[in-house]
Design a protein around this motif. Structure first.
Motif, PDB file in Angstrom:
ATOM      1  N   THR A 109       0.892  -1.114  -0.004  1.00 49.99           N
ATOM      2  CA  THR A 109      -0.084   0.071  -0.069  1.00 49.99           C
ATOM      3  C   THR A 109       0.965   1.246   0.085  1.00 49.99           C
ATOM      4  O   THR A 109       0.563   2.298  -0.825  1.00 49.99           O
ATOM      5  CB  THR A 109      -0.808   0.101   1.143  1.00 49.99           C
ATOM      6  OG1 THR A 109      -1.507  -1.333   1.082  1.00 49.99           O
ATOM      7  CG2 THR A 109      -1.991   1.160   1.265  1.00 49.99           C
ATOM      8  N   LEU A 113       0.909   4.158  -2.572  1.00 47.87           N
ATOM      9  CA  LEU A 113       0.593   5.704  -2.448  1.00 47.87           C
ATOM     10  C   LEU A 113       1.965   6.630  -2.376  1.00 47.87           C
ATOM     11  O   LEU A 113       1.704   7.786  -2.658  1.00 47.87           O
ATOM     12  CB  LEU A 113       0.218   5.847  -0.876  1.00 47.87           C
ATOM     13  CG  LEU A 113      -1.232   5.195  -0.574  1.00 47.87           C
ATOM     14  CD1 LEU A 113      -1.359   5.274   0.934  1.00 47.87           C
ATOM     15  CD2 LEU A 113      -2.142   5.766  -1.239  1.00 47.87           C
ATOM     16  N   HIS A 114       3.184   6.095  -2.522  1.00 44.88           N
ATOM     17  CA  HIS A 114       4.339   6.777  -2.974  1.00 44.88           C
ATOM     18  C   HIS A 114       4.911   6.297  -4.307  1.00 44.88           C
ATOM     19  O   HIS A 114       5.566   5.515  -4.281  1.00 44.88           O
ATOM     20  CB  HIS A 114       5.311   6.601  -1.808  1.00 44.88           C
ATOM     21  CG  HIS A 114       6.555   7.315  -1.816  1.00 44.88           C
ATOM     22  ND1 HIS A 114       6.717   8.706  -2.550  1.00 44.88           N
ATOM     23  CD2 HIS A 114       7.496   7.511  -1.059  1.00 44.88           C
ATOM     24  CE1 HIS A 114       7.865   9.241  -2.494  1.00 44.88           C
ATOM     25  NE2 HIS A 114       8.412   8.506  -1.621  1.00 44.88           N
ATOM     26  N   CYS A 189      -3.084  -1.152  -7.112  1.00 45.57           N
ATOM     27  CA  CYS A 189      -2.821   0.185  -7.772  1.00 45.57           C
ATOM     28  C   CYS A 189      -4.101   0.840  -7.933  1.00 45.57           C
ATOM     29  O   CYS A 189      -4.234   1.866  -8.331  1.00 45.57           O
ATOM     30  CB  CYS A 189      -2.330   0.048  -8.879  1.00 45.57           C
ATOM     31  SG  CYS A 189      -0.584  -0.596  -8.784  1.00 45.57           S
ATOM     32  N   PRO A 192      -5.587   4.681  -5.536  1.00 47.83           N
ATOM     33  CA  PRO A 192      -5.817   5.969  -5.941  1.00 47.83           C
ATOM     34  C   PRO A 192      -6.949   6.349  -6.586  1.00 47.83           C
ATOM     35  O   PRO A 192      -7.933   7.511  -6.319  1.00 47.83           O
ATOM     36  CB  PRO A 192      -4.623   6.359  -6.986  1.00 47.83           C
ATOM     37  CG  PRO A 192      -3.479   5.314  -6.646  1.00 47.83           C
ATOM     38  CD  PRO A 192      -4.406   4.311  -6.201  1.00 47.83           C
ATOM     39  N   LEU A 195      -9.831   7.601  -4.122  1.00 45.46           N
ATOM     40  CA  LEU A 195      -9.791   8.961  -3.753  1.00 45.46           C
ATOM     41  C   LEU A 195     -10.593   9.613  -4.898  1.00 45.46           C
ATOM     42  O   LEU A 195     -11.353  10.807  -4.541  1.00 45.46           O
ATOM     43  CB  LEU A 195      -8.479   9.441  -3.528  1.00 45.46           C
ATOM     44  CG  LEU A 195      -7.392   8.697  -2.764  1.00 45.46           C
ATOM     45  CD1 LEU A 195      -5.948   9.590  -2.884  1.00 45.46           C
ATOM     46  CD2 LEU A 195      -7.774   9.278  -1.388  1.00 45.46           C
ATOM     47  N   THR A 216      -4.788  12.907 -13.416  1.00 48.50           N
ATOM     48  CA  THR A 216      -3.787  12.842 -12.586  1.00 48.50           C
ATOM     49  C   THR A 216      -3.859  11.270 -11.804  1.00 48.50           C
ATOM     50  O   THR A 216      -2.923  10.725 -11.678  1.00 48.50           O
ATOM     51  CB  THR A 216      -3.715  14.091 -11.342  1.00 48.50           C
ATOM     52  OG1 THR A 216      -3.841  15.160 -12.081  1.00 48.50           O
ATOM     53  CG2 THR A 216      -2.906  13.865 -10.285  1.00 48.50           C
ATOM     54  N   ILE A 217      -5.026  11.080 -11.563  1.00 40.43           N
ATOM     55  CA  ILE A 217      -5.278   9.917 -10.856  1.00 40.43           C
ATOM     56  C   ILE A 217      -5.070   8.696 -11.648  1.00 40.43           C
ATOM     57  O   ILE A 217      -4.370   7.723 -11.277  1.00 40.43           O
ATOM     58  CB  ILE A 217      -6.681   9.657 -10.334  1.00 40.43           C
ATOM     59  CG1 ILE A 217      -7.119  10.667  -9.047  1.00 40.43           C
ATOM     60  CG2 ILE A 217      -7.130   8.316  -9.718  1.00 40.43           C
ATOM     61  CD1 ILE A 217      -6.220  10.478  -7.770  1.00 40.43           C
ATOM     62  N   TRP A 220      -1.131   8.458 -12.048  1.00 43.70           N
ATOM     63  CA  TRP A 220      -0.853   7.780 -10.608  1.00 43.70           C
ATOM     64  C   TRP A 220      -0.830   6.324 -10.761  1.00 43.70           C
ATOM     65  O   TRP A 220      -0.074   5.673 -10.358  1.00 43.70           O
ATOM     66  CB  TRP A 220      -1.631   8.290  -9.370  1.00 43.70           C
ATOM     67  CG  TRP A 220      -1.113   8.044  -8.041  1.00 43.70           C
ATOM     68  CD1 TRP A 220      -0.101   7.369  -7.686  1.00 43.70           C
ATOM     69  CD2 TRP A 220      -1.539   8.418  -6.859  1.00 43.70           C
ATOM     70  NE1 TRP A 220       0.113   7.220  -6.301  1.00 43.70           N
ATOM     71  CE2 TRP A 220      -0.737   8.152  -5.642  1.00 43.70           C
ATOM     72  CE3 TRP A 220      -2.601   9.674  -6.368  1.00 43.70           C
ATOM     73  CZ2 TRP A 220      -1.067   8.408  -4.539  1.00 43.70           C
ATOM     74  CZ3 TRP A 220      -2.712   9.993  -5.263  1.00 43.70           C
ATOM     75  CH2 TRP A 220      -1.965   9.277  -4.334  1.00 43.70           C
ATOM     76  N   CYS A 221      -2.130   5.757 -11.065  1.00 46.53           N
ATOM     77  CA  CYS A 221      -2.428   4.331 -10.827  1.00 46.53           C
ATOM     78  C   CYS A 221      -1.590   3.510 -11.871  1.00 46.53           C
ATOM     79  O   CYS A 221      -0.808   2.705 -11.615  1.00 46.53           O
ATOM     80  CB  CYS A 221      -3.922   4.100 -11.218  1.00 46.53           C
ATOM     81  SG  CYS A 221      -4.947   4.738  -9.775  1.00 46.53           S
ATOM     82  N   SER A 224       2.377   3.583 -10.812  1.00 52.76           N
ATOM     83  CA  SER A 224       2.562   2.762  -9.708  1.00 52.76           C
ATOM     84  C   SER A 224       2.533   1.253 -10.340  1.00 52.76           C
ATOM     85  O   SER A 224       3.414   0.346  -9.657  1.00 52.76           O
ATOM     86  CB  SER A 224       1.521   2.824  -8.666  1.00 52.76           C
ATOM     87  OG  SER A 224       1.749   4.388  -7.990  1.00 52.76           O
ATOM     88  N   TYR A 250      -7.017   1.907 -16.110  1.00 52.32           N
ATOM     89  CA  TYR A 250      -7.773   2.770 -15.001  1.00 52.32           C
ATOM     90  C   TYR A 250      -8.517   3.715 -15.871  1.00 52.32           C
ATOM     91  O   TYR A 250      -9.309   4.498 -14.821  1.00 52.32           O
ATOM     92  CB  TYR A 250      -6.543   3.314 -14.146  1.00 52.32           C
ATOM     93  CG  TYR A 250      -5.986   2.185 -13.346  1.00 52.32           C
ATOM     94  CD1 TYR A 250      -6.455   1.519 -12.237  1.00 52.32           C
ATOM     95  CD2 TYR A 250      -4.521   1.645 -13.766  1.00 52.32           C
ATOM     96  CE1 TYR A 250      -5.763   0.536 -11.491  1.00 52.32           C
ATOM     97  CE2 TYR A 250      -3.931   0.568 -13.060  1.00 52.32           C
ATOM     98  CZ  TYR A 250      -4.607   0.056 -11.989  1.00 52.32           C
ATOM     99  OH  TYR A 250      -3.998  -0.895 -11.249  1.00 52.32           O
TER     100      TYR A 250
END
Length: 259
Positions: A109, A113-114, A189, A192, A195, A216-217, A220-221, A224, A250
């Motif tokens: 996780t 997230l990072h 993944c 996010p 969110l 952006t999400i 991000w996914c 990652s 995604y």
């Protein structure tokens, strides 16, 4: 008659004499001792072993030193070792036997997230479906708060996306990957995207602001997921090739969240 007497005499020679009939028999019980109480009968010692077999034909049997119904065990376990090989204290926890490791779930996780954090290939290569199931359920529950009952779409799109990524990664990688590993990485993944669905509960995502957050999400996914796949499958220099199909997958979830 004289010939008959000679025939009987020649037929069986015996030392018995007619004159001995006057003597008392040795089997009387009035004045003599009972011969059956003695150890001998007929001048034969019955206490001696009888030799029915020839020497060397029968081997002497070893005497049984154990107890009846209690055979002597060939192996005696030590006091610290039980009869089943291990005690209950040495058994692993039930969650570990089921493949649920909270420490690895937390590390995966944090890796999602990072995005800039390096991923551990050994942990990411595990088939862990506990976290992905929870995240898919949480994503569907968040959509339910906005009035969208999309549990069937979430699980159906997830299954189709995992199958497509499984075929693609097996073609691109040299080592190959299992279907459970692909489902585990894609499920983690998805965090996010929860969110994004949470923003949809408070704000309206059908505008420029929603498009920027959704883009952006999605990045991000996909970033990652591609990072984890690259580290787990040793696919150096192919992160962009892996990130593109992940972004398409995604992107479908983002469309469900926005519209």
């Amino acid at each position: 008659m004289s010939g008959f007497d000679n025939l009987n005499t020649d037929f069986y020679q015996s030392s018995y004499s007619v004159d001995d009939q006057g003597q008392p028999a040795g089997y009387g019980y009035s004045n003599t001792e009972d011969p059956y109480k003695q150890g001998q009968y007929g001048q034969y010692d019955y206490s001696q072993p009888m030799g029915y077999a020839a020497p060397g034909m029968m081997q002497p049997q070893q005497p049984y030193t154990g107890q009846i119904y209690q055979p002597t065990p060939a192996f005696t376990p030590s006091p610290t070792q039980s009869m089943y090989g291990s005690s209950f204290d040495d058994e692993p926890p039930l969650l570990e036997e089921l493949g649920i490791n909270f420490d690895h779930i937390w590390q995966k996780t944090l890796t999602v997230l990072h995005p800039m954090k390096a991923a551990d290939g050994n942990i990411m290569n595990e088939t862990d479906l506990a976290g992905p199931m929870v995240f898919c359920l949480a994503f569907g529950a968040t959509l339910l708060l906005t009035g969208k009952i999309q549990f069937g779409y979430v699980y159906g799109i997830s299954a189709i996306g995992c199958l497509g990524m499984y075929c693609l990664l097996n073609l691109m990688s040299m080592t190959g990957v299992s279907f459970g590993c692909v489902a585990s990485v894609l499920g983690y993944c998805l965090l996010p995207m929860i969110l994004l669905a949470s923003f949809g509960v408070i704000l309206s995502l059908q505008g420029m602001f929603g498009i920027i957050i959704a883009a952006t999400i999605i990045g991000w996914c996909s970033f990652s997921a591609s990072k984890i796949f690259i580290s787990a499958l040793a696919m150096d220099g192919q992160q962009l090739l892996v990130a593109y199909p992940c972004a398409l997958l995604y992107g479908v979830f983002a469309l469900i969240s926005v519209f």
